[in-house]
Design a protein around this motif. Structure first.
Motif, PDB file in Angstrom:
ATOM      1  N   GLN A 167      32.482 -42.749 -54.239  1.00 32.76           N
ATOM      2  CA  GLN A 167      33.679 -43.476 -54.230  1.00 32.76           C
ATOM      3  C   GLN A 167      33.651 -44.525 -53.086  1.00 32.76           C
ATOM      4  OE1 GLN A 167      36.871 -41.084 -53.229  1.00 32.76           O
ATOM      5  NE2 GLN A 167      38.672 -42.616 -54.218  1.00 32.76           N
ATOM      6  N   ILE A 192      37.985 -33.855 -60.268  1.00 32.00           N
ATOM      7  CA  ILE A 192      38.206 -34.582 -61.403  1.00 32.00           C
ATOM      8  C   ILE A 192      38.933 -35.836 -61.035  1.00 32.00           C
ATOM      9  CG2 ILE A 192      40.446 -33.292 -61.743  1.00 32.00           C
ATOM     10  CD1 ILE A 192      38.162 -34.727 -64.603  1.00 32.00           C
ATOM     11  N   ASN A 193      39.845 -35.686 -60.103  1.00 31.59           N
ATOM     12  CA  ASN A 193      40.835 -36.849 -59.449  1.00 31.59           C
ATOM     13  C   ASN A 193      39.627 -37.882 -58.977  1.00 31.59           C
ATOM     14  OD1 ASN A 193      42.503 -34.158 -58.160  1.00 31.59           O
ATOM     15  ND2 ASN A 193      43.400 -35.466 -59.938  1.00 31.59           N
ATOM     16  N   LYS A 196      37.997 -39.649 -62.040  1.00 31.63           N
ATOM     17  CA  LYS A 196      38.647 -40.478 -62.924  1.00 31.63           C
ATOM     18  C   LYS A 196      38.751 -41.814 -61.989  1.00 31.63           C
ATOM     19  CE  LYS A 196      43.207 -41.052 -64.970  1.00 31.63           C
ATOM     20  NZ  LYS A 196      44.201 -40.382 -66.049  1.00 31.63           N
ATOM     21  N   GLN A 197      39.208 -41.685 -60.754  1.00 32.16           N
ATOM     22  CA  GLN A 197      39.362 -43.134 -60.083  1.00 32.16           C
ATOM     23  C   GLN A 197      38.109 -43.815 -59.834  1.00 32.16           C
ATOM     24  OE1 GLN A 197      41.884 -43.827 -58.718  1.00 32.16           O
ATOM     25  NE2 GLN A 197      41.423 -45.635 -57.125  1.00 32.16           N
ATOM     26  N   ILE A 200      37.473 -45.832 -62.830  1.00 31.69           N
ATOM     27  CA  ILE A 200      38.474 -47.038 -62.872  1.00 31.69           C
ATOM     28  C   ILE A 200      37.711 -48.173 -62.188  1.00 31.69           C
ATOM     29  CG2 ILE A 200      40.813 -47.668 -62.408  1.00 31.69           C
ATOM     30  CD1 ILE A 200      41.652 -44.846 -63.216  1.00 31.69           C
ATOM     31  N   LEU A 201      37.370 -47.534 -60.767  1.00 32.83           N
ATOM     32  CA  LEU A 201      36.788 -48.624 -59.736  1.00 32.83           C
ATOM     33  C   LEU A 201      35.791 -49.462 -60.511  1.00 32.83           C
ATOM     34  CD1 LEU A 201      37.434 -46.464 -56.719  1.00 32.83           C
ATOM     35  CD2 LEU A 201      38.646 -48.482 -57.221  1.00 32.83           C
ATOM     36  N   SER A 203      34.751 -49.916 -63.423  1.00 30.56           N
ATOM     37  CA  SER A 203      35.118 -50.489 -64.776  1.00 30.56           C
ATOM     38  C   SER A 203      35.963 -51.927 -63.962  1.00 30.56           C
ATOM     39  CB  SER A 203      36.058 -49.923 -65.838  1.00 30.56           C
ATOM     40  OG  SER A 203      37.379 -49.609 -65.312  1.00 30.56           O
ATOM     41  N   ASP A 204      36.574 -51.865 -63.086  1.00 27.55           N
ATOM     42  CA  ASP A 204      37.186 -53.072 -62.398  1.00 27.55           C
ATOM     43  C   ASP A 204      36.230 -53.784 -62.106  1.00 27.55           C
ATOM     44  OD1 ASP A 204      39.709 -52.134 -63.249  1.00 27.55           O
ATOM     45  OD2 ASP A 204      40.027 -51.198 -61.095  1.00 27.55           O
ATOM     46  N   GLY A 242      42.876 -38.463 -75.481  1.00 28.80           N
ATOM     47  CA  GLY A 242      42.713 -40.081 -75.672  1.00 28.80           C
ATOM     48  C   GLY A 242      42.508 -40.835 -74.276  1.00 28.80           C
ATOM     49  N   ASP A 243      42.400 -40.049 -73.049  1.00 29.77           N
ATOM     50  CA  ASP A 243      42.118 -40.592 -71.736  1.00 29.77           C
ATOM     51  C   ASP A 243      40.764 -41.199 -71.679  1.00 29.77           C
ATOM     52  OD1 ASP A 243      41.996 -41.367 -69.246  1.00 29.77           O
ATOM     53  OD2 ASP A 243      42.794 -39.624 -68.352  1.00 29.77           O
ATOM     54  N   LYS A 244      40.603 -42.513 -71.993  1.00 35.71           N
ATOM     55  CA  LYS A 244      39.382 -43.074 -72.067  1.00 35.71           C
ATOM     56  C   LYS A 244      38.550 -43.464 -70.485  1.00 35.71           C
ATOM     57  CE  LYS A 244      40.378 -45.826 -75.942  1.00 35.71           C
ATOM     58  NZ  LYS A 244      41.163 -47.027 -76.274  1.00 35.71           N
ATOM     59  N   THR A 245      39.387 -43.027 -69.406  1.00 36.90           N
ATOM     60  CA  THR A 245      39.004 -43.268 -68.127  1.00 36.90           C
ATOM     61  C   THR A 245      38.113 -41.855 -67.668  1.00 36.90           C
ATOM     62  OG1 THR A 245      40.853 -42.197 -67.169  1.00 36.90           O
ATOM     63  CG2 THR A 245      40.871 -44.730 -67.269  1.00 36.90           C
ATOM     64  N   VAL A 246      38.147 -41.051 -68.488  1.00 41.26           N
ATOM     65  CA  VAL A 246      37.164 -39.790 -68.145  1.00 41.26           C
ATOM     66  C   VAL A 246      36.415 -39.504 -69.474  1.00 41.26           C
ATOM     67  CG1 VAL A 246      38.585 -38.526 -66.472  1.00 41.26           C
ATOM     68  CG2 VAL A 246      39.237 -38.202 -68.856  1.00 41.26           C
TER      69      VAL A 246
ATOM     70  N   ILE B 250      45.529 -36.746 -65.942  1.00 40.72           N
ATOM     71  CA  ILE B 250      45.055 -36.374 -64.821  1.00 40.72           C
ATOM     72  C   ILE B 250      45.181 -37.450 -63.805  1.00 40.72           C
ATOM     73  CG2 ILE B 250      42.681 -36.088 -63.825  1.00 40.72           C
ATOM     74  CD1 ILE B 250      41.662 -35.046 -66.538  1.00 40.72           C
ATOM     75  N   TYR B 251      45.564 -36.901 -62.457  1.00 41.81           N
ATOM     76  CA  TYR B 251      45.978 -37.825 -61.398  1.00 41.81           C
ATOM     77  C   TYR B 251      44.811 -38.364 -60.857  1.00 41.81           C
ATOM     78  CZ  TYR B 251      46.724 -39.571 -56.914  1.00 41.81           C
ATOM     79  OH  TYR B 251      46.775 -40.269 -55.459  1.00 41.81           O
ATOM     80  N   CYS B 252      44.703 -39.762 -60.336  1.00 45.60           N
ATOM     81  CA  CYS B 252      43.805 -40.426 -59.855  1.00 45.60           C
ATOM     82  C   CYS B 252      44.600 -41.498 -58.747  1.00 45.60           C
ATOM     83  CB  CYS B 252      42.561 -40.932 -60.410  1.00 45.60           C
ATOM     84  SG  CYS B 252      43.278 -42.503 -61.426  1.00 45.60           S
ATOM     85  N   ASP B 253      43.873 -41.921 -57.552  1.00 50.80           N
ATOM     86  CA  ASP B 253      44.699 -42.727 -57.083  1.00 50.80           C
ATOM     87  C   ASP B 253      45.282 -43.753 -57.687  1.00 50.80           C
ATOM     88  OD1 ASP B 253      44.141 -41.260 -55.005  1.00 50.80           O
ATOM     89  OD2 ASP B 253      42.694 -42.475 -53.815  1.00 50.80           O
ATOM     90  N   LYS B 261      44.739 -48.450 -69.067  1.00 55.72           N
ATOM     91  CA  LYS B 261      43.516 -48.284 -69.643  1.00 55.72           C
ATOM     92  C   LYS B 261      43.198 -47.304 -70.722  1.00 55.72           C
ATOM     93  CE  LYS B 261      40.789 -49.645 -65.486  1.00 55.72           C
ATOM     94  NZ  LYS B 261      39.962 -50.771 -66.009  1.00 55.72           N
ATOM     95  N   ILE B 262      44.079 -46.049 -70.523  1.00 52.06           N
ATOM     96  CA  ILE B 262      44.162 -45.094 -71.656  1.00 52.06           C
ATOM     97  C   ILE B 262      44.671 -45.861 -72.977  1.00 52.06           C
ATOM     98  CG2 ILE B 262      45.344 -43.029 -72.302  1.00 52.06           C
ATOM     99  CD1 ILE B 262      45.286 -42.175 -69.176  1.00 52.06           C
TER     100      ILE B 262
END
Lengths: 321, 266
Positions: A167, A192-193, A196-197, A200-201, A203-204, A242-246, B250-253, B261-262
């Motif tokens: 991170q 897990i949080n 996921k974060q 996202i970072l 992919s950004d 369906g959550d593509k971020t994980v 699921i939580y994330c910042d 994105k989902i």
């Protein structure tokens, strides 16, 4: 009366990550491996497609490991000073289909090799073996930020899996891998949080979600394996919903975790009830690996050739179901 | 949470004009704006001013399908108009809606079954709007019973408790919230629930605030679906935050950004 299986219908799927570029893909690997792509929870073959088997990478280091136990030293000790031969032995003698090289020699305490030296080493390694490569830094964040981009460039076009991004240290690596076409390992501390974060970072930064492999961080059997299991299960349930971020495949460092626990290393004189230490570590690595396969691991990084042989057999049998 | 975008509705002057002039671009932009903002389905309503609601419904469905494959909620009190929409539809469909009246159920439940469509059932009948929770439950139970008898998949049934405006029926809103929870106890597997959110703030000041406050409360009662204005950013952010608080996501910042994105691409 015949019982119908209760089958979930999932809307999501895990992304498929290809490691290794063949000549046809612009690289020099003899084959590539694919991981991920599941449309079902682990090993529920009737629930949804599971197109790719769990893969195993042999772990090698470019500096002599100081904390590996005798069982591993007996097998690999004579190659510690010659990592290229170590790599070739894994491929030729033990039939490795993928190698995971840890660039430990760059660590300030293990030789402090420069980025240029490590990049040269990767070039030589790619010439010496033709299997897909996973490349791991030395664990020193500031050093890894120098050596990994250099190795990424040295391996450009070979589509390696390189890591780890964490991170607080992902930008340099994500930018370099994005430019050179590699996949990235996103590592989070059994959280897990953060997993996921971090996805996202990354992919950004322009590296697509489909190029990410999650290292959820695991513990060996008896050392927090169940926490890793819950995190992996939670990510899979969200991804399949369906959550593509994980929705990334998992890489698990089974060898590293299994061979550092007391049960794998302690000698039989000290703990006679535990049985021979010549077998215990291997069993520990095998059991940790099987549990993680059940949790959904897609790529296992392992050490002992006998443990790897057994797990390969286990995977073959599992996929005959 | 299934979000149905409410903006393609002839009740809005701009949309009514676009329908009358067969102005595809306006309708298609409205569809895409809503999808981009997070709508997973789009309500399609010709509005009260439509001269020919049957052909207008067909035109709207065809026009929207040219730009998105999102689910379409065919919104009309006339079964004939819904039938025409179904004929034209390639996308998945939600039939919006049947009342608890037997003649409506007889016509629309088989239609939903045949087209594998979801069905919105309003807790209302020809006698009028219910005044309390018991009346709502009785009407909803009638719809559920009919659907079970006809072999319609209850998980595709969305019961609407009929949301009343805050400035007209303030005393009913607590009952309506409780109905959302209790509707789901009517059968196993349980039916789903839906509200037409904007009704709550009809004629009131601070509409967006009222809408999002009620939405959050309804989600806490287990609401599954809402017809709303997805371009209301504060509302959508409240929905996303509630999804995280309810542990559905699921939580994330970056949880707000993650929701985008989902969503699947257009």
């Amino acid at each position: 009366m015949a019982q119908d299986l209760m089958l979930e219908k999932w809307s999501g799927k895990i992304s498929t990550v290809t490691i290794g570029a063949t000549i046809a893909d612009g690289g020099t690997r003899k084959h590539s491996i694919k991981i991920g792509g599941e449309k079902s929870l682990p090993n529920l073959f009737k629930e949804g497609a599971i197109p790719n088997k769990t893969q195993i990478a042999f772990e090698i280091w470019d500096a002599p490991p100081t904390d590996w136990p005798d069982e591993l030293n007996k097998i690999y000790g004579s190659y510690y000073k010659d990592p290229i031969t170590w790599a070739k032995t894994c491929v030729e003698k033990y039939k490795a289909t993928c190698l995971c090289v840890r660039l430990q020699a760059a660590h300030p305490d293990f030789g402090n090799k420069t980025a240029q030296q490590e990049a040269q080493f990767i070039k030589e390694l790619l010439k010496a073996v033709a299997v897909p490569l996973v490349i791991i830094g030395c664990g020193d964040d500031s050093k890894d930020s120098l050596i990994l981009p250099a190795c990424s460039e040295a391996a450009k076009g070979e589509i390696c899996l390189i890591g780890s991004a964490v991170q607080n240290n992902y930008k340099t690596l994500a930018a370099a891998l994005s430019a050179d076409g590699h996949n990235i390992i996103a590592e989070s501390p059994i959280d897990i949080n953060i997993a996921k974060q971090l996805n996202i970072l990354i992919s950004d930064m322009g590296l697509p979600l489909e190029k990410i492999v999650i290292n959820p961080t695991i513990g060996a059997l008896g050392y927090g394996l169940e926490y890793a299991y819950s995190i992996m299960e939670r990510a899979r349930l969200a991804a399949l919903s369906g959550d593509k971020t994980v929705a990334s495949p998992f890489i698990c460092f089974v060898g590293q975790e299994s061979w550092q626990v007391k049960e794998a290393k302690a000698n039989a004189e000290e703990f006679p009830a535990w049985g021979k230490e010549t077998e215990r570590g291997i069993i520990w690595e095998i059991l940790t690996a099987t549990a993680l396969i059940q949790a959904g691991a897609d790529l296992l990084v392992m050490r002992h050739p006998l443990a790897i042989e057994k797990i390969n057999k286990y995977i073959e049998e599992l996929y005959q179901c | 949470m299934l979000i149905i975008g409410e903006l393609i509705n002839g009740m809005y002057t701009r949309i009514a004009k676009a329908i009358a002039e067969k102005d595809k671009a306006t309708i298609q932009k409205c569809a895409l704006d809503q999808v981009k903002a997070g709508a997973e389905a789009l309500d399609v309503n010709c509005g009260p001013a439509s001269a020919d609601p049957i052909s207008d419904m067909r035109w709207l469905v065809e026009t929207i399908q040219e730009v998105t494959d999102k689910e379409l909620s065919l919104d009309s009190s006339r079964p004939q108009s819904i039938k025409e929409g179904l004929k034209a539809a390639r996308n998945k469909v939600i039939i919006n809606s049947t009342t608890a009246d037997l003649e409506k159920l007889k016509e629309l439940v088989p239609l939903a079954k045949k087209h594998n469509a979801k069905l919105i059932g309003l807790a209302i009948n020809s006698k009028g709007i219910p005044h309390n929770k018991d009346q709502r439950l009785e009407l909803a139970a009638g719809i559920v019973t009919y659907c079970v008898e006809q072999g319609f998949n209850i998980e595709g049934l969305y019961l609407d408790p009929i949301l009343m405006p805050l400035n007209v029926a303030q005393t009913q809103l607590k009952d309506i919230l409780e109905s959302i929870h209790e509707f789901k106890l009517l059968s196993q597997p349980h039916p789903k629930t839906v509200i037409g959110l904007s009704n709550i703030s009809q004629g009131a000041k601070s509409r967006s605030l009222i809408n999002r406050s009620f939405m959050v409360m309804a989600m806490a009662e287990g609401l599954d679906c809402a017809i709303l204005n997805p371009l209301d950013k504060k509302l959508m952010n409240a929905v996303i935050t509630s999804e995280v608080i309810l542990n559905n996501k699921i939580y994330c910042d970056s949880f707000l950004e993650a929701y985008g994105k989902i969503q699947s691409p257009l």
